[in-house]
Design a protein around this motif. Sequence first.
Motif, PDB file in Angstrom:
ATOM      1  N   ARG A 110       0.865  -1.088  -0.057  1.00 55.15           N
ATOM      2  CA  ARG A 110       0.013   0.059   0.220  1.00 55.15           C
ATOM      3  C   ARG A 110       1.059   1.084   0.116  1.00 55.15           C
ATOM      4  O   ARG A 110       1.922   1.205   0.451  1.00 55.15           O
ATOM      5  CB  ARG A 110      -0.944   0.270   1.420  1.00 55.15           C
ATOM      6  N   ALA A 111       0.324   2.297  -0.524  1.00 51.30           N
ATOM      7  CA  ALA A 111       1.035   3.496  -0.542  1.00 51.30           C
ATOM      8  C   ALA A 111       0.877   4.125   0.715  1.00 51.30           C
ATOM      9  O   ALA A 111      -0.015   5.094   0.907  1.00 51.30           O
ATOM     10  CB  ALA A 111       0.633   4.402  -1.698  1.00 51.30           C
ATOM     11  N   ALA A 112       1.471   3.972   1.747  1.00 54.49           N
ATOM     12  CA  ALA A 112       1.366   4.519   3.156  1.00 54.49           C
ATOM     13  C   ALA A 112       1.831   5.917   3.178  1.00 54.49           C
ATOM     14  O   ALA A 112       2.871   6.182   2.420  1.00 54.49           O
ATOM     15  CB  ALA A 112       2.194   3.583   4.301  1.00 54.49           C
ATOM     16  N   THR A 113       1.345   6.929   4.251  1.00 55.56           N
ATOM     17  CA  THR A 113       1.805   8.165   4.096  1.00 55.56           C
ATOM     18  C   THR A 113       3.264   8.279   4.605  1.00 55.56           C
ATOM     19  O   THR A 113       3.721   7.172   5.517  1.00 55.56           O
ATOM     20  CB  THR A 113       0.751   9.099   4.742  1.00 55.56           C
ATOM     21  N   LYS A 114       3.984   9.269   4.123  1.00 55.39           N
ATOM     22  CA  LYS A 114       5.227   9.606   5.188  1.00 55.39           C
ATOM     23  C   LYS A 114       5.099   9.533   6.444  1.00 55.39           C
ATOM     24  O   LYS A 114       6.167   9.150   7.307  1.00 55.39           O
ATOM     25  CB  LYS A 114       5.852  10.844   4.387  1.00 55.39           C
ATOM     26  N   ASN A 115       4.144  10.156   6.894  1.00 52.06           N
ATOM     27  CA  ASN A 115       3.903  10.216   8.443  1.00 52.06           C
ATOM     28  C   ASN A 115       3.759   8.834   9.037  1.00 52.06           C
ATOM     29  O   ASN A 115       4.150   8.508  10.059  1.00 52.06           O
ATOM     30  CB  ASN A 115       2.606  11.014   8.642  1.00 52.06           C
ATOM     31  N   ASP A 116       2.949   8.068   8.301  1.00 52.48           N
ATOM     32  CA  ASP A 116       2.555   6.589   8.945  1.00 52.48           C
ATOM     33  C   ASP A 116       4.030   5.927   8.857  1.00 52.48           C
ATOM     34  O   ASP A 116       4.424   5.040   9.855  1.00 52.48           O
ATOM     35  CB  ASP A 116       1.493   5.960   8.225  1.00 52.48           C
ATOM     36  N   ILE A 117       4.690   6.049   7.737  1.00 57.72           N
ATOM     37  CA  ILE A 117       6.036   5.122   7.704  1.00 57.72           C
ATOM     38  C   ILE A 117       6.926   5.616   8.722  1.00 57.72           C
ATOM     39  O   ILE A 117       7.699   4.768   9.486  1.00 57.72           O
ATOM     40  CB  ILE A 117       6.531   5.330   6.190  1.00 57.72           C
ATOM     41  N   ARG A 118       7.256   6.968   8.811  1.00 57.68           N
ATOM     42  CA  ARG A 118       7.964   7.464   9.949  1.00 57.68           C
ATOM     43  C   ARG A 118       7.480   7.062  11.448  1.00 57.68           C
ATOM     44  O   ARG A 118       8.532   6.517  11.949  1.00 57.68           O
ATOM     45  CB  ARG A 118       8.018   8.968   9.950  1.00 57.68           C
ATOM     46  N   VAL A 139       9.784   8.334  27.310  1.00 54.98           N
ATOM     47  CA  VAL A 139       8.395   8.105  27.161  1.00 54.98           C
ATOM     48  C   VAL A 139       7.575   9.273  27.505  1.00 54.98           C
ATOM     49  O   VAL A 139       6.506   9.324  26.961  1.00 54.98           O
ATOM     50  CB  VAL A 139       8.256   7.260  28.625  1.00 54.98           C
ATOM     51  N   PHE A 140       7.973  10.273  28.424  1.00 53.19           N
ATOM     52  CA  PHE A 140       7.165  11.616  28.635  1.00 53.19           C
ATOM     53  C   PHE A 140       7.019  12.347  27.506  1.00 53.19           C
ATOM     54  O   PHE A 140       6.031  12.768  27.117  1.00 53.19           O
ATOM     55  CB  PHE A 140       7.817  12.079  29.672  1.00 53.19           C
ATOM     56  N   ALA A 141       8.092  12.437  26.648  1.00 49.90           N
ATOM     57  CA  ALA A 141       7.817  13.250  25.300  1.00 49.90           C
ATOM     58  C   ALA A 141       7.045  12.537  24.466  1.00 49.90           C
ATOM     59  O   ALA A 141       6.325  13.328  23.848  1.00 49.90           O
ATOM     60  CB  ALA A 141       9.550  13.429  24.632  1.00 49.90           C
ATOM     61  N   PHE A 142       7.205  11.410  24.354  1.00 51.04           N
ATOM     62  CA  PHE A 142       6.016  10.594  23.348  1.00 51.04           C
ATOM     63  C   PHE A 142       4.586  10.824  23.734  1.00 51.04           C
ATOM     64  O   PHE A 142       3.747  11.070  22.785  1.00 51.04           O
ATOM     65  CB  PHE A 142       6.601   9.131  23.278  1.00 51.04           C
ATOM     66  N   ASP A 143       4.488  10.626  24.791  1.00 50.15           N
ATOM     67  CA  ASP A 143       3.292  10.711  25.637  1.00 50.15           C
ATOM     68  C   ASP A 143       2.460  12.031  25.168  1.00 50.15           C
ATOM     69  O   ASP A 143       1.436  12.237  25.020  1.00 50.15           O
ATOM     70  CB  ASP A 143       3.374  10.430  27.160  1.00 50.15           C
ATOM     71  N   HIS A 144       3.376  13.081  25.561  1.00 50.56           N
ATOM     72  CA  HIS A 144       3.165  14.578  25.106  1.00 50.56           C
ATOM     73  C   HIS A 144       2.590  14.900  23.713  1.00 50.56           C
ATOM     74  O   HIS A 144       1.822  15.445  23.539  1.00 50.56           O
ATOM     75  CB  HIS A 144       4.139  15.527  25.848  1.00 50.56           C
ATOM     76  N   GLU A 145       3.527  14.480  22.878  1.00 49.03           N
ATOM     77  CA  GLU A 145       3.311  14.453  21.659  1.00 49.03           C
ATOM     78  C   GLU A 145       1.876  14.059  20.976  1.00 49.03           C
ATOM     79  O   GLU A 145       1.261  14.330  20.233  1.00 49.03           O
ATOM     80  CB  GLU A 145       4.473  14.040  20.640  1.00 49.03           C
ATOM     81  N   TYR A 146       1.637  12.656  21.737  1.00 53.95           N
ATOM     82  CA  TYR A 146       0.247  12.086  21.411  1.00 53.95           C
ATOM     83  C   TYR A 146      -0.739  12.887  22.121  1.00 53.95           C
ATOM     84  O   TYR A 146      -1.984  12.954  21.180  1.00 53.95           O
ATOM     85  CB  TYR A 146       0.367  10.760  22.130  1.00 53.95           C
ATOM     86  N   LYS A 147      -0.626  13.516  22.944  1.00 57.09           N
ATOM     87  CA  LYS A 147      -1.754  14.153  23.731  1.00 57.09           C
ATOM     88  C   LYS A 147      -2.107  15.547  23.037  1.00 57.09           C
ATOM     89  O   LYS A 147      -3.100  16.089  22.937  1.00 57.09           O
ATOM     90  CB  LYS A 147      -1.522  14.314  25.359  1.00 57.09           C
ATOM     91  N   ILE A 148      -1.003  15.990  22.419  1.00 59.65           N
ATOM     92  CA  ILE A 148      -1.197  17.533  21.780  1.00 59.65           C
ATOM     93  C   ILE A 148      -1.532  17.048  20.357  1.00 59.65           C
ATOM     94  O   ILE A 148      -1.832  18.148  19.612  1.00 59.65           O
ATOM     95  CB  ILE A 148      -0.183  18.338  21.953  1.00 59.65           C
ATOM     96  N   GLY A 149      -1.647  15.889  19.713  1.00 54.40           N
ATOM     97  CA  GLY A 149      -2.061  15.581  18.623  1.00 54.40           C
ATOM     98  C   GLY A 149      -1.176  15.532  17.544  1.00 54.40           C
ATOM     99  O   GLY A 149      -1.495  15.536  16.186  1.00 54.40           O
ATOM    100  N   ILE A 150       0.227  15.477  17.693  1.00 50.26           N
ATOM    101  CA  ILE A 150       1.270  15.482  16.598  1.00 50.26           C
ATOM    102  C   ILE A 150       1.718  14.122  16.318  1.00 50.26           C
ATOM    103  O   ILE A 150       2.587  13.779  15.626  1.00 50.26           O
ATOM    104  CB  ILE A 150       2.330  16.547  16.855  1.00 50.26           C
ATOM    105  N   VAL A 151       1.261  13.257  17.049  1.00 52.07           N
ATOM    106  CA  VAL A 151       1.595  11.793  17.193  1.00 52.07           C
ATOM    107  C   VAL A 151       0.380  10.947  16.603  1.00 52.07           C
ATOM    108  O   VAL A 151      -0.740  10.742  17.460  1.00 52.07           O
ATOM    109  CB  VAL A 151       2.240  11.033  18.238  1.00 52.07           C
ATOM    110  N   PHE A 152       0.234  10.566  15.487  1.00 50.24           N
ATOM    111  CA  PHE A 152      -0.907   9.990  14.966  1.00 50.24           C
ATOM    112  C   PHE A 152      -0.741   9.058  13.676  1.00 50.24           C
ATOM    113  O   PHE A 152       0.141   9.331  12.954  1.00 50.24           O
ATOM    114  CB  PHE A 152      -2.221  11.013  14.603  1.00 50.24           C
ATOM    115  N   PHE A 153      -1.635   8.057  13.462  1.00 44.77           N
ATOM    116  CA  PHE A 153      -1.597   7.398  12.188  1.00 44.77           C
ATOM    117  C   PHE A 153      -2.819   7.910  11.275  1.00 44.77           C
ATOM    118  O   PHE A 153      -3.790   7.984  11.999  1.00 44.77           O
ATOM    119  CB  PHE A 153      -1.554   5.951  12.473  1.00 44.77           C
TER     120      PHE A 153
END
Length: 215
Positions: free
Chosen positions: A64-72, A106-120
């Motif tokens: 599939r042609a996954a997006t660059k975001n999803d691949i990263r 862990v804390f940085a990844f958790d923070h990025e997810y909560k503010i919406g910049i970590v997503f598939f």
Amino acid sequence: MIQRYYQTMARIFSGLIVIAMLAWFLWPRGSALLDREEALFAFLIALGVWIMTEVKESDEVIYRAATKNDIRLARELVSYASDKLKHVLKDHDFHSSIEKRYLSEVFAFDHEYKIGIVFFQDKRVAPLLDDFCRELEIFAQYITQHSVSDDFGRASIVPFELMGERERFEIEIVEANRLANNAWNKILPLIGKIKERIPEAFDEPISYDWFRSTI
């Protein structure tokens, strides 16, 4: 490069056979009833086989042609599950101290997810990321509230000056280990879905970097 797969070829050939049997059935050949019954029977069998090949879920590897975001993000999570988060969530026992940099990651990844910049963007992978991050947030909050740092770049549930009295902190230690295990159990199905939906993440060797922490 066009990929050729067995199941795709079976679908093509079964479709061609259906057309051929239909042509046989419709071909003007007189009024011989037996011939037309044979042609009709062959057409119905071919049609049934063709329908089954179309309905059956493909066992082929579909790129599939996954997006660059999803691949990263997929590559980061595969790296985490093999290295950094594996150490924090699976291998480490919170009876002992841990290098603060692991918790910072862990804390940085958790923070990025909560503010919406970590997503598939892949809708089938996103719910599993949500499940994992929900458990990771619970773990991160607990560790934040129940751990202390020392002067050697490490963090522990038991204060350094009270290392000889670990039994006083047994409840907190057991709970930290339990929450870590809960988060670890959620990342495993996520990695499985990544392998299925975003195979491009594995086109290059996975690097085991510190993606977020700076200490």
